[in-house]
Design a protein around this motif. Structure first.
Motif, PDB file in Angstrom:
ATOM      1  N   PRO A 170       0.596  -1.285   0.236  1.00 26.74           N
ATOM      2  CA  PRO A 170      -0.304  -0.011  -0.037  1.00 26.74           C
ATOM      3  C   PRO A 170       0.604   1.151  -0.222  1.00 26.74           C
ATOM      4  O   PRO A 170       1.654   0.730   0.555  1.00 26.74           O
ATOM      5  N   GLU A 171       0.552   1.976  -0.231  1.00 25.87           N
ATOM      6  CA  GLU A 171       0.750   3.805  -0.195  1.00 25.87           C
ATOM      7  C   GLU A 171       1.672   4.030   1.135  1.00 25.87           C
ATOM      8  O   GLU A 171       0.640   3.678   2.184  1.00 25.87           O
ATOM      9  N   GLY A 172       2.335   4.430   1.271  1.00 27.85           N
ATOM     10  CA  GLY A 172       3.557   4.718   2.583  1.00 27.85           C
ATOM     11  C   GLY A 172       4.319   3.419   3.379  1.00 27.85           C
ATOM     12  O   GLY A 172       5.226   3.798   3.881  1.00 27.85           O
ATOM     13  N   SER A 173       3.788   2.550   2.308  1.00 23.80           N
ATOM     14  CA  SER A 173       4.846   1.079   3.410  1.00 23.80           C
ATOM     15  C   SER A 173       6.866   1.321   2.339  1.00 23.80           C
ATOM     16  O   SER A 173       6.648   2.666   2.240  1.00 23.80           O
ATOM     17  N   GLY A 174       7.189   1.047   2.859  1.00 22.82           N
ATOM     18  CA  GLY A 174       8.186   1.161   3.376  1.00 22.82           C
ATOM     19  C   GLY A 174       9.101  -0.514   3.738  1.00 22.82           C
ATOM     20  O   GLY A 174       8.766  -1.496   3.735  1.00 22.82           O
ATOM     21  N   LEU A 175      10.560  -0.235   3.572  1.00 25.00           N
ATOM     22  CA  LEU A 175      11.621  -1.598   4.202  1.00 25.00           C
ATOM     23  C   LEU A 175      11.673  -1.500   5.284  1.00 25.00           C
ATOM     24  O   LEU A 175      12.653  -0.568   6.167  1.00 25.00           O
ATOM     25  N   ARG A 176      11.419  -2.177   6.433  1.00 31.17           N
ATOM     26  CA  ARG A 176      11.605  -2.102   7.643  1.00 31.17           C
ATOM     27  C   ARG A 176      13.294  -2.874   8.434  1.00 31.17           C
ATOM     28  O   ARG A 176      13.384  -4.015   8.114  1.00 31.17           O
ATOM     29  N   ILE A 177      14.489  -2.141   8.405  1.00 31.23           N
ATOM     30  CA  ILE A 177      15.367  -3.210   8.985  1.00 31.23           C
ATOM     31  C   ILE A 177      14.671  -3.578  10.710  1.00 31.23           C
ATOM     32  O   ILE A 177      15.371  -2.380  10.878  1.00 31.23           O
ATOM     33  N   ALA A 178      15.401  -4.463  10.455  1.00 30.28           N
ATOM     34  CA  ALA A 178      15.394  -4.575  12.282  1.00 30.28           C
ATOM     35  C   ALA A 178      16.445  -5.618  12.904  1.00 30.28           C
ATOM     36  O   ALA A 178      16.690  -7.042  11.641  1.00 30.28           O
ATOM     37  N   GLY A 234      12.668   8.242  -3.584  1.00 31.66           N
ATOM     38  CA  GLY A 234      11.054   8.127  -3.694  1.00 31.66           C
ATOM     39  C   GLY A 234      10.163   6.928  -2.515  1.00 31.66           C
ATOM     40  O   GLY A 234       9.746   6.059  -2.907  1.00 31.66           O
ATOM     41  N   VAL A 235      11.241   6.650  -1.932  1.00 34.65           N
ATOM     42  CA  VAL A 235      11.388   5.344  -1.653  1.00 34.65           C
ATOM     43  C   VAL A 235      11.505   5.103   0.167  1.00 34.65           C
ATOM     44  O   VAL A 235      12.186   6.839   0.796  1.00 34.65           O
ATOM     45  N   ARG A 236      11.122   4.725   1.307  1.00 40.47           N
ATOM     46  CA  ARG A 236      11.604   5.200   2.785  1.00 40.47           C
ATOM     47  C   ARG A 236      11.779   3.509   3.218  1.00 40.47           C
ATOM     48  O   ARG A 236      10.979   2.277   3.204  1.00 40.47           O
ATOM     49  N   VAL A 237      12.530   3.963   4.338  1.00 41.67           N
ATOM     50  CA  VAL A 237      12.894   2.950   5.086  1.00 41.67           C
ATOM     51  C   VAL A 237      12.742   2.990   6.689  1.00 41.67           C
ATOM     52  O   VAL A 237      13.155   4.071   6.989  1.00 41.67           O
ATOM     53  N   PHE A 238      12.586   1.938   7.384  1.00 44.70           N
ATOM     54  CA  PHE A 238      12.141   2.074   8.921  1.00 44.70           C
ATOM     55  C   PHE A 238      13.362   1.381   9.946  1.00 44.70           C
ATOM     56  O   PHE A 238      13.824   0.176   8.892  1.00 44.70           O
ATOM     57  N   LEU A 239      14.183   2.170  10.101  1.00 47.94           N
ATOM     58  CA  LEU A 239      15.335   2.023  11.198  1.00 47.94           C
ATOM     59  C   LEU A 239      14.698   1.317  12.409  1.00 47.94           C
ATOM     60  O   LEU A 239      14.456   2.432  12.941  1.00 47.94           O
ATOM     61  N   GLU A 240      14.746   0.719  13.186  1.00 46.25           N
ATOM     62  CA  GLU A 240      14.294   0.268  14.206  1.00 46.25           C
ATOM     63  C   GLU A 240      15.466   0.948  14.860  1.00 46.25           C
ATOM     64  O   GLU A 240      16.736   0.581  14.757  1.00 46.25           O
ATOM     65  N   PRO A 241      15.109   0.728  16.363  1.00 42.70           N
ATOM     66  CA  PRO A 241      16.014   2.116  16.952  1.00 42.70           C
ATOM     67  C   PRO A 241      17.448   1.678  17.453  1.00 42.70           C
ATOM     68  O   PRO A 241      18.367   2.309  16.918  1.00 42.70           O
ATOM     69  N   GLN A 242      17.576   0.460  17.838  1.00 49.14           N
ATOM     70  CA  GLN A 242      19.175  -0.236  17.378  1.00 49.14           C
ATOM     71  C   GLN A 242      19.752  -0.308  16.573  1.00 49.14           C
ATOM     72  O   GLN A 242      20.723  -0.269  16.242  1.00 49.14           O
ATOM     73  N   VAL A 243      18.921  -0.399  14.727  1.00 50.16           N
ATOM     74  CA  VAL A 243      19.566  -0.717  14.438  1.00 50.16           C
ATOM     75  C   VAL A 243      19.965   0.646  13.214  1.00 50.16           C
ATOM     76  O   VAL A 243      21.576   0.725  12.745  1.00 50.16           O
ATOM     77  N   ALA A 244      18.830   1.254  13.655  1.00 47.83           N
ATOM     78  CA  ALA A 244      19.509   2.820  13.533  1.00 47.83           C
ATOM     79  C   ALA A 244      21.035   3.584  13.757  1.00 47.83           C
ATOM     80  O   ALA A 244      21.394   4.156  13.030  1.00 47.83           O
ATOM     81  N   SER A 245      21.096   3.532  15.178  1.00 51.73           N
ATOM     82  CA  SER A 245      22.237   3.831  15.753  1.00 51.73           C
ATOM     83  C   SER A 245      23.559   2.826  15.519  1.00 51.73           C
ATOM     84  O   SER A 245      24.641   3.309  15.288  1.00 51.73           O
ATOM     85  N   LEU A 246      22.987   1.876  14.622  1.00 52.66           N
ATOM     86  CA  LEU A 246      23.876   0.883  14.107  1.00 52.66           C
ATOM     87  C   LEU A 246      24.501   1.171  12.757  1.00 52.66           C
ATOM     88  O   LEU A 246      25.646   1.686  12.726  1.00 52.66           O
TER      89      LEU A 246
END
Length: 89
Positions: free
Chosen positions: A22-30, A55-67
């Protein structure tokens, strides 16, 4: 903040289009069982960091974001010619 290369954005677009996301989806990395795990997500979870590029969104879990904060998400071809995502310095 994680940088998304143009080639990685193209791979993510293909993955999202193939999954009829769906619109607004993204790739989540955890964190996963063996390193990092990427999956399609309809929206970020509450504490996820959202990175948008090309034009893409990536969602990073907090620990992954810092890494991955100072890294680049890129795309590469393996020996069989298959595209995959890779994290680079």
């Amino acid at each position: 903040m994680l940088t998304i290369s143009e080639s990685a954005a193209e791979v993510i677009k293909l993955v999202l289009a193939g999954g009829d996301s769906p619109e607004g989806s993204g790739l989540r990395i955890a964190p996963g069982d063996e390193g990092l795990q990427a999956s399609i997500a309809g929206e970020p979870q509450q504490d996820d960091e959202v990175v948008e590029a090309s034009g893409v969104r990536v969602f990073l879990e907090p620990q992954v974001a810092s890494l991955l904060g100072d890294k680049v998400l890129d795309a590469e071809r393996d020996d069989n010619g298959e595209l995959s995502l890779a994290v680079r310095d």
